[in-house]
Scaffold this motif. Structure first.
Motif, PDB file in Angstrom:
ATOM      1  N   ARG A   1      13.412  -9.174  97.107  1.00  0.00           N
ATOM      2  CA  ARG A   1      14.638  -9.965  96.949  1.00  0.00           C
ATOM      3  C   ARG A   1      15.034 -10.126  95.486  1.00  0.00           C
ATOM      4  O   ARG A   1      15.916 -10.856  95.158  1.00  0.00           O
ATOM      5  CB  ARG A   1      14.456 -11.327  97.607  1.00  0.00           C
ATOM      6  CG  ARG A   1      13.411 -12.142  96.970  1.00  0.00           C
ATOM      7  CD  ARG A   1      13.090 -13.406  97.725  1.00  0.00           C
ATOM      8  NE  ARG A   1      11.808 -13.876  97.202  1.00  0.00           N
ATOM      9  CZ  ARG A   1      11.150 -14.869  97.673  1.00  0.00           C
ATOM     10  NH1 ARG A   1      11.614 -15.507  98.709  1.00  0.00           N
ATOM     11  NH2 ARG A   1      10.022 -15.249  97.159  1.00  0.00           N
TER      12      ARG A   1
ATOM     13  N   GLY B   1      14.927 -17.370 103.673  1.00  0.00           N
ATOM     14  CA  GLY B   1      14.580 -18.731 103.256  1.00  0.00           C
ATOM     15  C   GLY B   1      13.928 -19.558 104.335  1.00  0.00           C
ATOM     16  O   GLY B   1      13.870 -20.758 104.256  1.00  0.00           O
TER      17      GLY B   1
ATOM     18  N   GLY C   1       8.739 -16.880 100.641  1.00  0.00           N
ATOM     19  CA  GLY C   1       8.976 -15.954 101.746  1.00  0.00           C
ATOM     20  C   GLY C   1       7.733 -15.124 101.978  1.00  0.00           C
ATOM     21  O   GLY C   1       6.742 -15.243 101.279  1.00  0.00           O
TER      22      GLY C   1
ATOM     23  N   GLU D   1      16.532 -20.218  98.141  1.00  0.00           N
ATOM     24  CA  GLU D   1      16.399 -18.763  98.015  1.00  0.00           C
ATOM     25  C   GLU D   1      16.669 -18.324  96.588  1.00  0.00           C
ATOM     26  O   GLU D   1      15.934 -17.524  96.001  1.00  0.00           O
ATOM     27  CB  GLU D   1      17.440 -18.087  98.922  1.00  0.00           C
ATOM     28  CG  GLU D   1      16.856 -17.505 100.180  1.00  0.00           C
ATOM     29  CD  GLU D   1      17.977 -16.967 101.062  1.00  0.00           C
ATOM     30  OE1 GLU D   1      18.798 -16.186 100.564  1.00  0.00           O
ATOM     31  OE2 GLU D   1      18.024 -17.358 102.241  1.00  0.00           O
TER      32      GLU D   1
END
Length: 1756
Positions: A18, A4, A10, A65
């Motif tokens: 992810r 994050g 990202g 995130e």
């Protein structure tokens, strides 16, 4: 998952890794059969409540995130059809939009080009400006209030250079066109599916009103009893209110409450409690209850279900996501705009964007920001959609403005603030006028929001108004200004109709203002409460430019102008009918009669507000200017015009002003005086006073002149004054009547003479401005800003000053202080009109005085006749008839007659001046007409009327005869020249009337005719000249006396003048030297057996308190100098070194060579008796205790006071100790020289010290070195041998001197170490020597930087301060135990003589040698002390002690320099084989040997010698100052001049050194060799030579303030890139720059406050403690101000060293002109620092501006 670190997205690889369940979810969204909206909402319902579950203490990075992984990433993958990062990167590369569109945050710098911007609202951001052509134009800089956006790329905003180099097509690598083709059809299709759902979700959530429930499609799980108590921001409660309410209601800690409050202020809302519904509801009630206790209304609190809160939060996150997408592609923007504007078919509901706009006032701060940014990045970047958005905006305009007016958030946070972005675009404004009738909409909105202020007559009355509400109403007025800011070039019928409709609607507002807030004269009793007047005047100011713009718009089109005039005339007539009920009265004078309705300003109601009448006057002037007046009769017939009625109200207003002048209204209080002030003030006069004068000129041009004057006489209530009725004996009434006559005559002068209005005569705007400037500069030379303030601004905030100023004035640059001024050119002086209508009374008399004085100096007469005025334009040509009509002649004759008959109470000189002025105007008019046309065509017969008899009576006189008599009236001596001038003009006009055959003949005959008069005139002139000459000589004599007195005063009180170091008269010591310079045999050597005599004459000083004189003697009562001791880092070589804030554990004996922080003692040089000073200080303390509520500038607890004479801040006094004159017997000296070599001297003191150590040990183990007794014979004998070279008894000081020695020493200890005072502390002597050494180093540094000689150039205050300080430091030893002094001496000697070393003795490289020198010299006499007898060394002993101590220290310093500084590789230079170089070479070989080869012997000798010579210079200069003030030996002549080579030789000779310093080593080699060996073997020295540690290099660098950029915008650029290190948000901070070290700090912000010793300190205050030992200098970049601070409680503002081209500073960037660095002013700041005068400056400033007391300096 990714960490994050990049909030937005990202890295591409991580993004893929992810999201585990990616493909399946994406597949679901892609599937055409699925309903995207339902799937999307399902996904949100599932994830959002989980992600935003912890609202009380959110982990922002974690939330971000999860949002990316679960929602945004899949959404982007679906939308783009490939990896989002790769796709967006490609899109980014493909080209940017032509519009910049950067949205400004509060405090950001914006730039506007005065040459190219269409209006002042067109601005550029920093980047675009720096890359545009406007950088080299006339620009203005301002701080944004936030919410605007950069207009780069908008072709409608700029006349030239619309694009900067960054936004030009093709600038970013590829052509502009292809950026449109980037999105393929599939992505467009996806966008059309995704955007509606996303937008609908955002809109639904933001306007969601249910607190407990979610929409059914978002409810998929069981409802949990989880709620938040949410507190909302408002502008009514202060920070402290909210913190208090939270602490009381929730019982939370202060820190937590502060956190909540900061978050609420920033975001607009915050969850302050989580829990079940009941507990949150209870918290809500508690918060409301507590907040109502401290303020009238409760805080806004709601209880929201956790899921509702989560979805609302996510809706904003989606908003930011869309926001980002918008910036990538125009297609995205267009699709977004289409969806937002789409209305549901068959539904009345507004579209999405309108829903959000209408809900704006209910949204919290954070949501508003996201919404507004979304509008900026989408609608405002696409011109077509901007237009459609504007249409929606105007559609709901009334509703939006009403919401805003009842809201309490700032304008920046309201959607209504976006109006400026649309209304100022010319094409858009036209479109909105034509299609949406925007002018009418705005004016109707105004009428709808102001009805509460209407009285029963439908007029506004703002009594008891709310300031906040009116400020919000002004926003609507501003919108009107924006719409009208650029005039149309092409008029269509539709535009004309719509504009006229808007104008008529605007007239309705003016109708409500016409005659509002009427006032009646108060008689008998004073008014009880001043009525509110500010609101009406403020609205008038707001409307001023709008009124002018409406008139300008009307003037663009003839048809429109006439129709507007007709409408305005009708409106005026409607307002004027109400007073017609009374019967008319008849008034006769001079055979003329006037029928008018009875009205008296002094008895009937009158109003100063007449915007309708004044608008009509403005339109009339424009009719005259355009020539359309010839068609006026088609629209308004002459009968309908009713001029008397039009003139009536403005005339009443002018009469009111006259009566206020005559003090008839003083019982009406201040409100009326204020209104009259603004009526004539530059801010309002264009649409008030000026227009009233024009209306009277219109009346004069259209009415019969006699009737017109009779009306004026009647309204001024002067009918009786000009009839033959005997006036009253009441003095007040007579005075009133005289003032009214003066005021009336003045108005008559204005009606006839004031023609500088385009339309009234044939002049241009430039002519008008030139005349304004000429009259301002006739008063006095003025600064550019002062002239600008005195000129009215147009709708673009321009005064037009720059275009004309150079034609009429020359600019004089400023000096080191002050500002540049403009001075009027001589040829413009003839334009001076004493009765200029914009002069205030003060300005009038000042200008008259200045001009008469100037003419007197030029030996000319003092007549100041009016300059010939320009001709009236045809429409106004009849105005001049009032000059030669019967009533005017009667008025002039009556007043002149009263003066001639000496009825003193019935006339005043001012009245006569005005009559003469009117006569001049009449004659000039006739003269001009005669010169232009044949005599028979000129009907203006002023001359004829003036020379006609007033009546047929025998004693009748005409004006000409009266003027002749006037010359004999003694009271009118000063008007004689004017009368003579008028008589000459009479003569000229007579000649022109008589039509002499040729002008030349006329001229000659004219001159002959006047010869008779001339002879008498010549005599008068000669007499006047003689008187003037005598007066001049007398003046000169007085001036000479005064300047002599002034010089003496300045000499005596130098401190009161500029603190810059001016070359002063040479010091006392030097004076004495000069008297002795004839006797050459006196030696000018300070050390050793050849020491010259001390120059000590008796000193007699005067106490500034009791004015008594006293000679300074050891045994007398003490005299003291006021002084200030302060810690200082002015010489530091290492600003990063952490300073100890408390000195409890500090050992100040050794000063580090970095000089990190010293103690400086400065004095203002004023002398007092110690007893007088103590009385003065006690009186101040007493005074302070009695006035506890008053904040003091100084801290009495810490001994601070202001010097009684010069008000400098002081915190102690230095006792003045007389210099002990010492003579050396040369024979004795030579005898001693045979025996006392350095080796012998060292032996003697070693034995003496070891003897003491044995004595002192007495059983206890001392921390003293063990001395090897190297078989020196009988040690008992040797112990006393130090005494054998001469001793004398110690000086005996009087008890009061001793007391002062202790007092001053304790202050140095207390301030220097920041500890509590303790007279017995062992560190007191150390601090005394330290401040002595440090102060000398500061003064040497200052003299070097200034390029001044070492001796003879100190200010008096520095000279006397230093002399007292050195003598005090020598005497202080006697007040401490000698054993203690000996201990300190031994530790100091340990550095020089390694056999005295103890564990804590620092290495040679870790000490400053000059501090060591001062310490050992001042403490050495303690070795002469015996138990029973108090002895001190004799002159000879001292001479040798000083010599050897100095030589030893110098040897050590040379070694220091060689080891630390002579290590660099040589630059190319021919080998130098001088003696010095050879000596240096051999010395280096020794050092190399003793350091086991660590020191390279390859360094050439000349380089070493060069390093040593340069490096040792500051030390030698300091030593010369020290020994001069210690011993009083005169320095050589060479040290009184500045010369590099001569100075070195002179210093060596004065200090008994060989010019080849290495010879010193050779001379003492046997003794020094072992010392050198030990010095070089020191581990610190070796580690430095091996490069493991860094030693300070010599000479040390001279400190100066940081380099500042030439152009101020570079600094603003730096500030705009500044990010607060402790704050993640992008809110704009207050960046300040430390001028000592260049650090950029975040000031006045809670994020950067630090806890120091338990106290909250702001970033600047805590930085100052480290960087400047509490004293520091900062530049506030956004405000362009320098801040000086000292400690935690004091500071002041100081002008920044940046000036505009007019030599003026611009605090707060209010004027916004380009600023450039002024080196002289920056140097002045540098000197303020190096002279240690910052504290003094702060104290002075705080004494004069006590406004800063309220400022909390410690939080800066």
């Amino acid at each position: 998952m990714a960490d994050g670190a990049d909030r937005e997205r990202g890295a591409a690889g991580a993004a893929g890794g992810r999201v585990p369940a990616q493909p399946q979810e994406r597949a679901t969204w892609c599937d055409e059969r699925f309903n995207f909206q339902a799937t999307f909402l399902q996904c949100l319902a599932k994830h959002v409540p989980n992600i935003y579950s912890a609202e009380m203490d959110p982990l922002l990075e974690k939330q971000e995130e999860m949002v990316q992984a679960a929602i945004l990433y899949p959404l982007e993958c679906y939308l783009f059809g490939e990896d989002p990062d790769i796709f967006l990167e490609k899109l980014q590369q493909s080209g940017t939009s032509q519009l910049c569109g950067k949205v400004f945050k509060g405090g950001e710098t914006t730039y506007s080009c005065r040459d190219c911007a269409v209006d002042p609202t067109c601005v550029l951001c920093m980047d675009c400006f720096q890359n545009s052509i406007h950088k080299n134009h006339r620009y203005k800089m301002h701080s944004s209030t936030g919410g605007g956006f950069c207009d780069c790329g908008d072709t409608e905003a700029w006349k030239a250079g619309p694009l900067c180099t960054k936004h030009e097509p093709g600038a970013s690598g590829s052509a502009k066109e292809n950026s449109e083709c980037q999105l393929n059809e599939e992505i467009m299709e996806h966008s059309r599916r995704v955007f509606p759902s996303v937008i609908k979700y955002i809109v639904d959530m933001l306007i969601w009103e249910e607190e407990k429930e979610l929409p059914p499609e978002l409810t998929i799980r069981e409802k949990v009893d989880s709620y938040y108590c949410v507190l909302f921001n408002d502008e009514h409660h202060s920070y402290d209110h909210v913190i208090y309410s939270l602490q009381r209601a929730l019982g939370c800690e202060l820190g937590e409450a502060q956190l909540h409050t900061t978050a609420i202020d920033k975001e607009g809302r915050r969850a302050v409690k989580a829990g079940h519904y009941a507990s949150c509801q209870e918290a809500k009630e508690e918060i409301k209850r507590h907040s109502e206790n401290v303020s009238q209304r409760p805080l806004h609190v709601e209880v929201l279900h956790a899921d509702v809160m989560a979805h609302q939060k996510f809706a904003l996150r989606l908003g930011s996501w869309l926001n980002k997408l918008m910036s990538y592609s125009s297609d995205f923007r267009q699709i977004f705009c289409q969806i937002c504007l789409k209305e549901e078919a068959g539904s009345e509901k507004p579209c999405f964007i309108s829903k959000l706009m209408l809900w704006d006032a209910k949204l919290h701060k954070g949501a508003r920001k996201v919404l507004h940014e979304l509008i900026f990045t989408s609608f405002f970047m696409e011109m077509e959609y901007k237009k459609l958005f504007a249409v929606e905006f105007v559609k709901y305009y009334k509703a939006l403005q009403k919401e805003y007016i009842s809201d309490d958030h700032d304008r920046v946070l309201s959607v209504t603030a976006l109006s400026v972005q649309m209304f100022t675009v010319p094409t858009l404004a036209r479109h909105l006028i034509e299609e949406q009738n925007v002018i009418t909409t705005i004016t109707e909105t105004l009428l709808e929001v102001l009805p509460e202020y209407l009285d029963k007559n439908d007029k506004f009355n703002f009594q008891g108004y709310s300031q906040d509400k009116l400020n919000r109403v002004y926003a609507v007025i501003y919108d009107l200004r924006y719409v009208l800011v650029s005039k149309p070039t092409v008029w269509t019928d539709r535009l004309r109709e719509r504009f006229l409709e808007g104008f008529v609607s605007f007239l309705r507002i003016l109708t409500c203002m016409q005659g509002m807030e009427e006032i009646k004269r108060q008689i008998g009793q004073h008014i009880e409460v001043d009525p509110d007047w500010e609101a009406a005047i403020a609205i008038q100011m707001q409307l001023k430019n709008i009124l002018l713009m409406f008139q300008e718009w009307c003037a663009c089109d003839e048809e429109l102008l006439l129709r507007a005039y007709s409408e305005c005339h009708k409106a005026v007539m409607r307002c004027s009918t109400n007073g017609r009920s009374r019967e008319k009265t008849v008034f006769h004078l001079c055979g003329h009669t006037l029928e008018s309705r009875p009205y008296r300003v002094s008895a009937d109601p009158v109003s100063i507000h007449l915007p309708l009448s004044r608008t009509l006057a403005g339109l009339h002037v424009r009719l005259s200017k355009t020539g359309a007046i010839s068609r006026l009769h088609e629209f308004v017939s002459p009968e309908e015009l009713q001029v008397e009625l039009l003139v009536e109200y403005p005339l009443r207003c002018l009469v009111l002003v006259a009566q206020v002048s005559a003090e008839m209204w003083r019982r009406n209080g201040l409100s009326l005086i204020s209104q009259v002030f603004y009526y004539q003030d530059v801010k309002c006069r264009e649409e008030m006073y000026d227009k009233d004068i024009i209306m009277l000129q219109i009346g004069a041009s259209l009415m019969d002149p006699n009737q017109f004057l009779l009306l004026i006489l009647q309204r001024y209530e002067l009918a009786d004054a000009f009839k033959k009725i005997k006036p009253t004996k009441d003095q007040d009434l007579i005075k009133q009547c005289n003032v009214l006559i003066e005021e009336m005559l003045q108005i008559l002068i204005y009606i006839v003479g004031e023609r500088y209005v385009p339309g009234v005569s044939n002049v241009t705007k430039e002519d008008v401005i030139m005349r304004e400037i000429i009259h301002l500069l006739c008063i006095e030379p003025m600064a550019h800003s002062a002239i600008t303030k005195s000129l009215p601004e147009n709708e673009n905030n321009e005064t037009g000053l720059e275009n004309v100023i150079d034609k009429v004035a020359t600019f004089k640059k400023p000096g080191v202080s002050g500002h540049g001024v403009y001075e009027l050119k001589d040829e413009c002086l003839r334009e001076f009109n004493m009765f200029f209508y914009h002069y205030t009374k003060t300005q009038h008399s000042k200008a008259e005085h200045t001009q008469k004085k100037r003419r007197k100096q030029e030996n000319r007469d003092e007549a100041l006749p009016p300059p010939p005025p320009p001709d009236f334009s045809p429409a106004f040509s009849n105005v001049v008839r009032i000059l030669n009509c019967d009533v005017m002649m009667h008025i002039l004759r009556t007043i002149l007659q009263r003066a001639v008959e000496l009825e003193t109470h019935l006339w005043t000189e001012a009245m006569i001046q005005m009559v003469l002025h009117l006569l001049s105007l009449g004659l000039l008019e006739e003269k001009q007409q005669l010169q232009k046309s044949p005599e028979e065509e000129v009907t203006f017969d002023f001359y004829h009327k003036a020379t006609r008899m007033g009546s047929s009576a025998l004693n009748a006189v005409n004006v000409l005869m009266l003027l002749e008599k006037l010359k004999t009236v003694p009271q009118l001596e000063s008007q004689k020249d004017t009368v003579n001038w008028i008589l000459q003009i009479f003569d000229t006009v007579k000649r022109l009337r008589e039509k002499s055959s040729l002008t030349t003949v006329a001229a000659t005959s004219g001159s002959e005719a006047t010869k008779g008069d001339e002879s008498t005139q010549d005599k008068e002139k000669a007499e006047r000249k003689r008187k003037a000459e005598a007066a001049r000589l007398h003046r000169q004599k007085i001036m000479a006396q005064m300047s002599a007195l002034q010089r003496n005063f300045i000499e005596a009180h130098k401190l009161l003048y500029e603190n810059t170091l001016e070359a002063q008269v040479k010091d006392d010591a030097i004076m004495e030297e000069e008297s002795m310079s004839s006797a050459v045999d006196y030696s000018k050597i300070a050390l050793g057996p050849k020491r010259g005599p001390s120059v000590a004459e008796k000193e007699v000083l005067t106490c500034i308190l009791c004015q008594e004189e006293q000679e300074v003697k050891l045994e007398s009562a003490a005299m003291v100098l006021s002084a200030c001791v302060q810690k200082s880092t002015a010489l530091t070589q290492n600003r990063s070194r952490i300073l100890e804030l408390s000195g409890d554990m500090l050992d100040p004996l050794f000063m580090h060579p970095d000089l990190p922080c010293g103690t400086h003692t400065g004095s203002c040089g004023h002398v007092m008796h110690a007893a007088c000073w103590q009385k003065y200080f006690e009186a101040m303390q007493l005074n302070f205790r009695q006035r506890l509520h008053v904040e003091q500038i100084f801290d009495l607890e810490n001994g601070e006071y202001l010097c009684p004479l010069c008000k400098s801040l002081c915190n102690t006094v230095i006792p003045i100790v007389p210099l002990q004159a010492q003579k050396i017997n040369s024979e004795d000296a030579e005898a001693v020289a045979q025996i006392l070599s350095l080796a012998r001297w060292l032996e003697i003191i070693t034995v003496r010290i070891s003897g003491y150590s044995v004595k002192n040990a007495k059983g206890e183990k001392q921390n003293l070195p063990a001395f090897a007794n190297k078989g020196m014979g009988n040690s008992a004998l040797e112990f006393h041998s130090i005494l054998s070279f001469g001793v004398q008894s110690s000086a005996k000081y009087s008890s009061s001197i001793k007391e002062m020695l202790i007092l001053f020493a304790t202050t140095i200890y207390r301030v220097g170490l920041k500890v509590a005072p303790n007279e017995a502390d062992y560190r007191i002597p150390m601090m005394t020597w330290s401040t002595c050494a440090f102060t000398i180093q500061c003064i040497e540094n200052l003299l070097e930087t200034e390029g001044k000689p070492l001796f003879g150039s100190l200010q008096n205050r520095q000279h006397s301060g230093l002399k007292a300080l050195v003598q005090f430091a020598a005497a202080q030893r006697t007040t401490s135990p000698q054993v203690l002094i000996q201990k300190h001496l031994i530790r100091l000697l340990g550095v020089l003589l390694p056999n005295f070393k103890v564990e804590d003795t620092p290495s040679l490289l870790e000490v400053d040698m000059f501090h060591i020198l001062v310490g050992v010299v001042l403490s050495f006499p303690s070795l002469y002390w015996q138990d029973a007898v108090d002895l001190q060394p004799s002159s000879i002993s001292s001479a040798y002690n000083h010599l050897y101590l100095f030589h030893l220290t110098t040897l050590a310093h040379i070694t220091q320099i060689v080891v630390s500084s002579a290590t660099e590789s040589p630059t190319t230079r021919s080998s130098d084989n001088s003696e010095e170089a050879r000596s240096a070479q051999s010395f280096c070989r020794e050092v190399c040997q003793y350091t086991s080869g660590c020191f390279s012997q390859d360094i050439p000798g000349w380089l070493v010698w060069d390093c040593v010579k340069k490096g040792i210079m500051p030390y030698l200069r300091c030593a010369a100052l020290f020994f001069h003030y210690l011993l009083g030996v005169s320095p050589p002549e060479e040290l009184l001049q500045v010369s590099e080579e001569g100075q070195f030789k002179a210093l060596c000779s004065y200090l008994s050194l060989p010019t080849n310093l290495f010879l010193l080593f050779q001379e003492y080699w046997d003794t020094v060799n072992p010392l050198l060996q030990r010095w070089c073997a020191d581990p610190v020295v070796l580690s430095c030579l091996k490069g493991k540690s860094i030693a300070i290099r010599y000479p040390r660098k001279r400190n100066s303030l940081i380099e500042l950029p030439e152009d101020y915008s570079c600094l603003l650029n730096q500030a705009s890139q500044f990010r607060c290190p402790r704050s993640s948000d992008d809110e704009q901070k207050h960046p300040v720059l430390c001028l000592f070290c260049g650090a950029m700090l975040c000031s006045q912000n809670t994020c950067c406050q630090e806890l120091v010793n338990g106290e909250e300190l702001g970033a600047c205050t805590s930085h100052a403690l480290q960087c400047g030992a509490g004293v520091c200098m900062f530049l506030k970049i956004r405000e362009c101000k320098v801040v000086l601070i000292e400690g935690k409680t004091r500071g002041c503002l100081y002008p920044a060293p940046y000036l505009d081209e007019y030599g003026e500073t611009d605090p707060g960037l209010k004027r916004g002109n380009p600023l450039h660095l002024c080196r002289e002013r920056y140097r002045k700041l540098h000197l303020l620092w190096q002279q240690h005068c910052i504290i003094e400056e702060i104290a002075r400033s705080q004494e004069t501006n006590q406004i800063f007391f309220g400022f909390n300096w410690q939080l800066l």
